[in-house]
Motif scaffolding. Structure first.
Motif, short mmCIF file in Angstrom:
data_model
loop_
_atom_site.label_atom_id
_atom_site.label_comp_id
_atom_site.label_asym_id
_atom_site.label_seq_id
_atom_site.Cartn_x
_atom_site.Cartn_y
_atom_site.Cartn_z
N ASP A 1 -5.28 -5.27 -3.31
CA ASP A 1 -5.82 -6.63 -3.38
C ASP A 1 -4.74 -7.64 -3.75
N VAL B 1 -3.04 -8.47 -0.61
CA VAL B 1 -3.92 -9.29 0.24
C VAL B 1 -3.82 -10.75 -0.20
N HIS C 1 -10.37 -7.86 -0.34
CA HIS C 1 -11.21 -7.29 0.72
C HIS C 1 -12.51 -6.72 0.18
N TRP D 1 -4.61 -4.79 8.29
CA TRP D 1 -6.05 -4.99 8.51
C TRP D 1 -6.26 -5.84 9.75
#
Length: 247
Positions: free
Chosen positions: A4, A7, A49, A239
């Motif tokens: 994360d 991300v 996510h 992703w």
């Protein structure tokens, strides 16, 4: 699996590279509201996510777009953890389109990709910008994109030149511990010659020299030639996301 923290860093670095100077964070969402054709600069993305999207948060984000007379738009990954957020958007009348891959790799992989002659420059010149205006590109979109990328902070620009003409270009922006590659363009009549590989190699060498090992880029899933090129440099899919717009 992308952590994360990565991300969030990648999403923030994406906006820095495309000229978003005033993103708004709401309940774990990063909201970009720049007018113009660059969709990443005018959409909201989750910083995790597993982010939730309640009806209340959706309304608050939509209100931010209303403030600037822009349509609300979202960039949402296909991860299981975002399933409820996708359901919220679908229930509110949004539909998804343009599946796009976030690919991650190493600067060293880019640096060794090609022996095609290319060079880096500190600032884009008229030749670099001209590639965005050539045959096969939308001129209005090209003017806007070239101007935005030219303003990216802590960026390095690359080009392939022959006979005084610029044939292929790209840019890497360094932010949040990552280098992000954007603006890969090759003049229509010179495609298929491996020029993009030279641009990527030059960018990779410049990125590595600045001690930033990690690189990401974004490519539409349907762009098979570009995906194959990036795979040869060792990039893998972090992703997949899609844009969600209200139909």
């Amino acid at each position: 699996m992308i952590a994360d923290a990565d991300v969030a860093a990648i999403e923030r670095a994406t906006l820095a590279a495309v000229g978003v100077t005033d993103p708004v964070e709401i309940d774990g969402w990063l909201v970009a509201r720049n007018p113009g054709p660059i969709r990443r600069a005018a959409s909201a993305a989750p910083l995790s996510h597993a982010a939730s999207l309640t009806d209340e948060t959706l309304a608050r984000i939509e209100a931010l777009y209303d403030e600037r007379a822009l349509p609300a738009a979202f960039r949402l990954g296909d991860s299981v953890g975002l399933g409820a957020a996708r359901a919220t958007l679908a229930a509110a009348g949004y539909r998804d389109e343009q599946p796009t891959l976030v690919m991650v790799g190493e600067a060293a992989g880019l640096a060794g990709l090609s022996k095609q002659s290319a060079e880096t420059i500190d600032k884009p010149d008229d030749g670099w910008r001209s590639v965005f205006l050539g045959e096969g590109f939308d001129p209005a979109e090209g003017v806007h994109r070239a101007a935005v990328l030219a303003r990216a902070k802590d960026a390095v620009f690359a080009r392939v030149q022959e006979g005084g003409s610029t044939l292929a270009v790209g840019v890497a922006s360094l932010s949040e511990g990552w280098a992000s590659v954007h603006g890969m363009r090759t003049a229509l009549q010179h495609r298929g010659r491996g020029l993009a590989g030279g641009v990527l190699s030059a960018l990779g060498e410049a990125i590595a020299s600045r001690d930033v090992p990690r690189v990401f880029l974004q490519v539409e899933e349907a762009n098979a030639p570009a995906r194959a090129l990036y795979a040869r440099a060792g990039f893998v899919t972090g992703w997949r996301y899609r844009y969600w717009i209200n139909s």
